[in-house]
Design a protein around this motif. Structure first.
Motif, PDB file in Angstrom:
ATOM      1  N   ASN A   1      38.739  34.800  35.517  1.00  0.00           N
ATOM      2  CA  ASN A   1      37.866  35.724  36.320  1.00  0.00           C
ATOM      3  C   ASN A   1      36.643  35.281  35.875  1.00  0.00           C
ATOM      4  O   ASN A   1      35.515  36.246  35.805  1.00  0.00           O
ATOM      5  CB  ASN A   1      38.025  37.040  35.629  1.00  0.00           C
ATOM      6  CG  ASN A   1      37.608  37.131  34.358  1.00  0.00           C
ATOM      7  OD1 ASN A   1      37.739  36.051  33.531  1.00  0.00           O
ATOM      8  ND2 ASN A   1      37.372  38.412  33.745  1.00  0.00           N
ATOM      9  N   HIS A   2      36.200  34.286  36.380  1.00  0.00           N
ATOM     10  CA  HIS A   2      34.589  33.729  36.060  1.00  0.00           C
ATOM     11  C   HIS A   2      33.587  34.384  36.847  1.00  0.00           C
ATOM     12  O   HIS A   2      32.637  34.827  36.567  1.00  0.00           O
ATOM     13  CB  HIS A   2      34.660  32.018  36.165  1.00  0.00           C
ATOM     14  CG  HIS A   2      34.781  31.573  37.343  1.00  0.00           C
ATOM     15  ND1 HIS A   2      35.965  31.581  38.032  1.00  0.00           N
ATOM     16  CD2 HIS A   2      33.807  31.018  38.465  1.00  0.00           C
ATOM     17  CE1 HIS A   2      35.754  31.009  39.100  1.00  0.00           C
ATOM     18  NE2 HIS A   2      34.656  30.645  39.266  1.00  0.00           N
ATOM     19  N   GLU A   3      34.111  34.424  38.206  1.00  0.00           N
ATOM     20  CA  GLU A   3      33.130  35.179  39.427  1.00  0.00           C
ATOM     21  C   GLU A   3      32.784  36.231  38.945  1.00  0.00           C
ATOM     22  O   GLU A   3      31.724  37.017  39.075  1.00  0.00           O
ATOM     23  CB  GLU A   3      33.690  34.948  40.818  1.00  0.00           C
ATOM     24  CG  GLU A   3      33.755  33.397  41.202  1.00  0.00           C
ATOM     25  CD  GLU A   3      34.343  33.297  42.723  1.00  0.00           C
ATOM     26  OE1 GLU A   3      34.586  34.316  43.000  1.00  0.00           O
ATOM     27  OE2 GLU A   3      34.038  32.063  43.237  1.00  0.00           O
ATOM     28  N   ARG A   4      34.084  37.338  38.760  1.00  0.00           N
ATOM     29  CA  ARG A   4      33.639  38.799  38.265  1.00  0.00           C
ATOM     30  C   ARG A   4      32.829  38.987  37.028  1.00  0.00           C
ATOM     31  O   ARG A   4      32.095  39.710  37.035  1.00  0.00           O
ATOM     32  CB  ARG A   4      35.139  39.431  38.100  1.00  0.00           C
ATOM     33  CG  ARG A   4      36.201  39.548  39.282  1.00  0.00           C
ATOM     34  CD  ARG A   4      37.640  39.889  39.119  1.00  0.00           C
ATOM     35  NE  ARG A   4      37.368  41.444  38.581  1.00  0.00           N
ATOM     36  CZ  ARG A   4      37.042  42.497  39.310  1.00  0.00           C
ATOM     37  NH1 ARG A   4      37.149  42.551  40.455  1.00  0.00           N
ATOM     38  NH2 ARG A   4      36.692  43.742  38.727  1.00  0.00           N
TER      39      ARG A   4
ATOM     40  N   LEU B   1      31.271  42.036  37.337  1.00  0.00           N
ATOM     41  CA  LEU B   1      32.446  43.397  37.260  1.00  0.00           C
ATOM     42  C   LEU B   1      33.280  43.215  36.082  1.00  0.00           C
ATOM     43  O   LEU B   1      34.107  44.224  35.945  1.00  0.00           O
ATOM     44  CB  LEU B   1      33.175  42.739  38.667  1.00  0.00           C
ATOM     45  CG  LEU B   1      32.067  42.604  39.756  1.00  0.00           C
ATOM     46  CD1 LEU B   1      33.277  41.998  41.168  1.00  0.00           C
ATOM     47  CD2 LEU B   1      31.756  44.124  40.050  1.00  0.00           C
ATOM     48  N   ASP B   2      33.500  42.226  35.317  1.00  0.00           N
ATOM     49  CA  ASP B   2      34.263  42.311  34.241  1.00  0.00           C
ATOM     50  C   ASP B   2      33.469  41.941  32.966  1.00  0.00           C
ATOM     51  O   ASP B   2      32.539  41.009  33.003  1.00  0.00           O
ATOM     52  CB  ASP B   2      35.412  41.104  34.089  1.00  0.00           C
ATOM     53  CG  ASP B   2      36.377  41.402  35.377  1.00  0.00           C
ATOM     54  OD1 ASP B   2      36.616  42.667  35.670  1.00  0.00           O
ATOM     55  OD2 ASP B   2      37.125  40.561  35.432  1.00  0.00           O
ATOM     56  N   ALA B   3      33.701  42.831  31.990  1.00  0.00           N
ATOM     57  CA  ALA B   3      32.902  42.431  30.528  1.00  0.00           C
ATOM     58  C   ALA B   3      32.859  41.312  29.874  1.00  0.00           C
ATOM     59  O   ALA B   3      32.200  40.809  29.302  1.00  0.00           O
ATOM     60  CB  ALA B   3      32.883  43.479  29.890  1.00  0.00           C
ATOM     61  N   LYS B   4      34.191  40.977  29.903  1.00  0.00           N
ATOM     62  CA  LYS B   4      34.706  39.806  29.162  1.00  0.00           C
ATOM     63  C   LYS B   4      35.290  38.455  29.992  1.00  0.00           C
ATOM     64  O   LYS B   4      36.007  39.074  31.159  1.00  0.00           O
ATOM     65  CB  LYS B   4      35.482  39.835  28.007  1.00  0.00           C
ATOM     66  CG  LYS B   4      34.567  40.769  26.827  1.00  0.00           C
ATOM     67  CD  LYS B   4      35.459  40.953  25.708  1.00  0.00           C
ATOM     68  CE  LYS B   4      34.988  41.961  24.688  1.00  0.00           C
ATOM     69  NZ  LYS B   4      35.611  42.289  23.437  1.00  0.00           N
TER      70      LYS B   4
END
Length: 566
Positions: free
Chosen positions: A131-134, A139-142
């Motif tokens: 999930n590197h882009e998010r 969009l993602d905390a971690k």
């Protein structure tokens, strides 16, 4: 006339006979002489043969008397008693262990060490970021990671350039290399991963305390080369051929800062895995210090560490191929692995039987990566690392690498503190060694460690860089496992530790019983002979006394009779 004629004819015959007589007699004498000489020679030869036979018989008799006679049997009995007592005190196993200390070329201990069996497998696991882009877009905390593997290699260990030193040490070159095993792999090496750009993030993290102009210059350079914070790489590239344009430029501008342009994880680990090691051997050091490292690359301290600021020393540790002999449950085994860049203590856990042999299991301390507060902590950084992480940058050109248990299995922080997706498991992620304690031979060993990228405060670069500040990103973890021993080594250890001790006791008991029998039998025989001799002497003395008495009486009577007659 006829008579006269007859006489001469007889005379003639007589004369002829007289003329032939001496020659015939001479031939007869010669023949008799030759025959006599032959008889004498035959008799002489027979006498010589008889003498030789008698001499041989006498020697055999004497030898038999020495070997199997009373004195000989008593001597053998005493010898057997001495051998038995000596062997009880210093057993054949003790002798074999004592001889092993010498590491003599040509004998099994040295040959097994010089050409170690191909039993160590490296199982490499890599982490794919999902999930590197998010994450970069907020969009993602971690970041979230998933484990992919294992990728299986054979770790080949070679020992060469062996030199025996006068101070009771042995210096050699140890070289490790990884060989891909297609038959053990189900992973497509061309499959792609999304991974942190170690070149960009590593250099940016290294420059975290630099001036803002330097940070800005590096960011512009990276952007001009199209370098991203996360990149797509094949599994092979990630492990063996990780190249980025920014690495080439940075190496040209600052070769001291960027000494290499290939950041492949296994490429870096095995690029400099040829080391000069000096270990202790011989009876001078005894069982407790046998094969412990005395020098590594010529130094007693850890490589690249300052001995004035780091108290840890490498001597007393081992490279894991062979441990000291006569291990106890209180012993602490120190394992040195350059990949981890620190000493790894293993403590006794349990005793059990493996392949019919009594063995000890020693576990790697679960606090091995924790902070040390009562003395100098050689494996911390500024700012300080949390418990469960150990700085390894000094073994990687000061590149910000830290090591830990796989999946952050131990430590003071929750497993999801840095990233999500990790699944720590004590059974899968701990390290241990199973050793036969008498010989120090490892039957099975598992060393597991994880390499992580330490990212310092990246404020001053850009907002995207800053999102990765103060993170520890897992890159890969490896399992180095020694899977058993070759049959010849296993059977030899089994014979030495399982069969030889009771067999020694049995043989020594037979020796003692034989000695007791020989000595007791001959003592009894000597007593019987002495008793017979005494009885015989007593009988003869009694007979002689009676005869003497009788003779005295007869003499007396004879004298009286003579006197009376006179």
């Amino acid at each position: 006339m006829s008579a006269e004629k007859f006489i001469p004819s007889n005379s003639s015959k007589t004369s002829l006979n007289t003329e032939d007589g001496p020659e015939a007699e001479s031939d007869t004498n010669i023949a008799d002489s030759i025959e006599k000489r032959m008889i004498d020679e035959d008799n002489t030869t027979d006498n010589v043969n008889v003498k030789i036979i008698k001499r041989q018989a006498s020697e055999e008799k004497r030898s038999k008397r020495v070997c199997c006679g009373t004195i000989g049997q008593c001597v053998w009995g005493v010898v057997l008693v001495i051998l038995s007592v000596t062997a009880f005190v210093f057993t054949p196993l003790d002798f074999l262990l004592w001889e092993k200390l010498n590491m003599r070329p040509g004998l099994p201990p040295y040959e097994w060490w010089a050409d170690p069996p191909d039993e160590v497998k490296l199982r490499a696991y890599v982490f794919n970021v999902t999930n590197h882009e998010r994450f970069l877009n907020g969009l993602d905390a971690k970041l979230n990671v998933e484990e992919i593997g294992p990728i299986v290699y054979l770790e080949k260990l070679q020992h060469s350039n062996v030199k025996f030193n006068e101070n009771g040490t042995m210096t050699y070159t140890a070289k490790r290399s990884a060989i891909f095993l297609p038959e053990f792999n189900n992973i497509d090496m061309n499959a792609t991963l999304i991974v942190p750009n170690m070149g960009v993030l590593g250099i940016a993290s290294y420059l975290h305390n630099a001036y803002s102009i330097i940070k800005t210059g590096f960011r512009i350079l990276a952007d001009s080369k199209g370098s991203q914070l996360f990149v797509k790489k094949t599994i092979y590239e990630y492990l063996w051929d990780f190249r980025e344009p920014v690495l080439d430029v940075s190496r040209t501008l600052a070769p001291g800062l960027v000494p290499v342009n290939n950041m492949g994880i296994l490429a870096r680990i095995y690029a400099d895995f040829t080391d000069e090691v000096t270990v202790k051997y011989g009876q001078r050091w005894g069982h407790k210090e046998f094969f412990e490292i005395d020098r590594f690359r010529g130094n007693p301290q850890l490589p690249e560490y300052n001995p004035d600021t780091c108290p840890d020393r490498i001597f007393g540790s081992t490279e894991g191929v062979m441990y000291r002999q006569r291990l106890t449950k209180q012993d602490v085994l120190l394992y040195w692995r350059k990949t981890v860049c620190k000493l790894m203590p293993l403590y006794y856990d349990s005793a059990f039987t493996m392949n019919g042999v009594h063995v000890y299991r020693y576990n790697l301390s679960e606090s091995v990566y924790d902070r040390i507060y009562n003395r100098t902590d050689c494996y911390d950084t500024v700012p300080s690392l949390p418990a469960g992480l150990s700085d390894a940058s000094k073994c990687y050109y000061n590149f910000p690498m830290v090591v830990s248990y796989p999946h952050f299995y131990t430590g003071g922080l929750p497993k999801d503190h840095f990233v999500t997706g990790l699944k720590p498991d004590r059974t899968k992620h701990n390290s241990y060694v199973i050793v036969e304690p008498m010989t120090g031979t490892p039957f099975e060993s598992v060393a597991r460690m994880q390499s992580n990228l330490r990212i310092y405060d990246l404020s001053g670069y850009s907002q995207k860089y800053d999102k990765l500040s103060n993170l520890v990103l897992p890159l890969f973890w490896g399992e180095y496992k020694q899977e058993g021993l070759p049959k010849k080594i296993r059977y030899t250890i089994y014979f030495m530790t399982v069969i030889l001790p009771p067999l020694t006791i049995l043989i020594l008991l037979i020796f003692l019983l034989t000695a007791f029998y020989l000595i007791t039998k001959n003592i009894n025989n000597s007593k019987l002979k002495n008793d017979k001799l005494k009885s015989l002497l007593h009988f003869k003395s009694k007979t002689a006394g009676n005869t003497l008495a009788k003779n005295t009486i007869f003499s007396y009577e004879k004298e009286v009779f003579i006197k009376r007659s006179s």
